[in-house]
Design an enzyme around this catalytic site. Structure first.
Site, PDB file in Angstrom:
ATOM      1  N   HIS A  63       0.916  -0.860   0.237  1.00  0.00           N
ATOM      2  CA  HIS A  63       0.086   0.471  -0.028  1.00  0.00           C
ATOM      3  C   HIS A  63       1.020   1.130   0.345  1.00  0.00           C
ATOM      4  O   HIS A  63       2.217   1.246   0.823  1.00  0.00           O
ATOM      5  CB  HIS A  63      -0.886  -0.196   1.084  1.00  0.00           C
ATOM      6  CG  HIS A  63      -2.238  -1.149   1.184  1.00  0.00           C
ATOM      7  ND1 HIS A  63      -2.733  -1.000   1.694  1.00  0.00           N
ATOM      8  CD2 HIS A  63      -1.989  -2.090   0.717  1.00  0.00           C
ATOM      9  CE1 HIS A  63      -4.205  -2.070   2.172  1.00  0.00           C
ATOM     10  NE2 HIS A  63      -3.478  -2.920   0.810  1.00  0.00           N
ATOM     11  N   GLU A  65       0.972   4.197   1.764  1.00  0.00           N
ATOM     12  CA  GLU A  65       1.563   4.166   2.458  1.00  0.00           C
ATOM     13  C   GLU A  65       2.399   3.107   3.619  1.00  0.00           C
ATOM     14  O   GLU A  65       2.946   4.537   4.375  1.00  0.00           O
ATOM     15  CB  GLU A  65       0.054   4.747   4.022  1.00  0.00           C
ATOM     16  CG  GLU A  65      -1.301   4.960   3.523  1.00  0.00           C
ATOM     17  CD  GLU A  65      -2.126   5.231   2.750  1.00  0.00           C
ATOM     18  OE1 GLU A  65      -3.403   4.585   3.199  1.00  0.00           O
ATOM     19  OE2 GLU A  65      -1.555   3.384   2.290  1.00  0.00           O
ATOM     20  N   CYS A  93      -6.684   1.749   5.889  1.00  0.00           N
ATOM     21  CA  CYS A  93      -7.040   0.290   6.088  1.00  0.00           C
ATOM     22  C   CYS A  93      -6.377   0.126   7.465  1.00  0.00           C
ATOM     23  O   CYS A  93      -5.489   0.694   8.252  1.00  0.00           O
ATOM     24  CB  CYS A  93      -6.544  -1.042   5.092  1.00  0.00           C
ATOM     25  SG  CYS A  93      -5.189  -1.046   5.178  1.00  0.00           S
ATOM     26  N   CYS A  96      -2.713  -0.752   7.345  1.00  0.00           N
ATOM     27  CA  CYS A  96      -1.763   1.076   7.495  1.00  0.00           C
ATOM     28  C   CYS A  96      -1.982   1.763   8.861  1.00  0.00           C
ATOM     29  O   CYS A  96      -1.180   2.450   8.784  1.00  0.00           O
ATOM     30  CB  CYS A  96      -2.512   2.172   6.333  1.00  0.00           C
ATOM     31  SG  CYS A  96      -2.037   0.033   4.691  1.00  0.00           S
TER      32      CYS A  96
END
Length: 168
Positions: A63, A65, A93, A96
């Site tokens: 991801h 992040e 999410c 993260c």
């Protein structure tokens, strides 16, 4: 859920969110990835920039992040990013959000909520969990229209392509 108030000027938020939006555009234009971008800033300096690479790397943890947090930790040679702000185009999410806490990030700012995976507000309140040993301030809605448009355009194109494939 409690909402920790914003402590930085809105003009900084918009400026750094625009960098995250640039990353989101790269995700789509260069890699055909879901357009999510992230930027890590500490004391007004950009430490790292990243975009989603889950499909490219065939890695569900790639991801934007997480990649940005990892790069910022390498840049600072520290696993703690105290005083840092993470700007991300979409609500983090659960995974993260957990990484933001583990990295001791001071603040996260996102553009739009994620009703299917958002772990900060939409489906849960990881950042507001009182039992955590670190609290991350958060704010939302910065450049939301642009972030939403990028996502909607991407998913519309995917649905249209899928529909076209079904006619072959």
């Amino acid at each position: 859920m409690t909402h920790t108030p914003v402590t930085r000027p809105a003009e900084d938020d918009e400026r750094f969110m625009r960098l995250a939006l640039e990353e989101a555009r790269k995700a789509v234009e260069v890699l055909d990835e879901v357009p999510i971008g992230a930027v890590v800033v500490q004391e007004g300096e950009v430490l790292a920039r990243a975009h989603n690479q889950t499909r490219t790397r065939k890695d569900p943890t790639a991801h934007a992040e997480l990649i940005a947090i990892s790069e910022a930790a390498r840049a600072t040679e520290s696993m703690r990013l105290q005083g840092a702000t993470v700007y991300t185009t979409v609500e983090p999410c659960f995974m993260c959000a957990g990484a933001l806490c583990h990295a001791r990030v001071a603040r996260v700012v996102w553009g739009v909520r994620d009703p299917k995976f958002g772990g900060c507000v939409s489906l849960g309140g990881v950042l507001d969990e009182p039992g955590l040993n670190h609290q991350v301030e958060w704010s939302e809605g910065v450049c939301a229209d642009e972030a939403r448009e990028l996502l909607q355009t991407f998913f519309r194109s995917k649905r249209a392509a899928k529909a076209a494939d079904s006619w072959e």
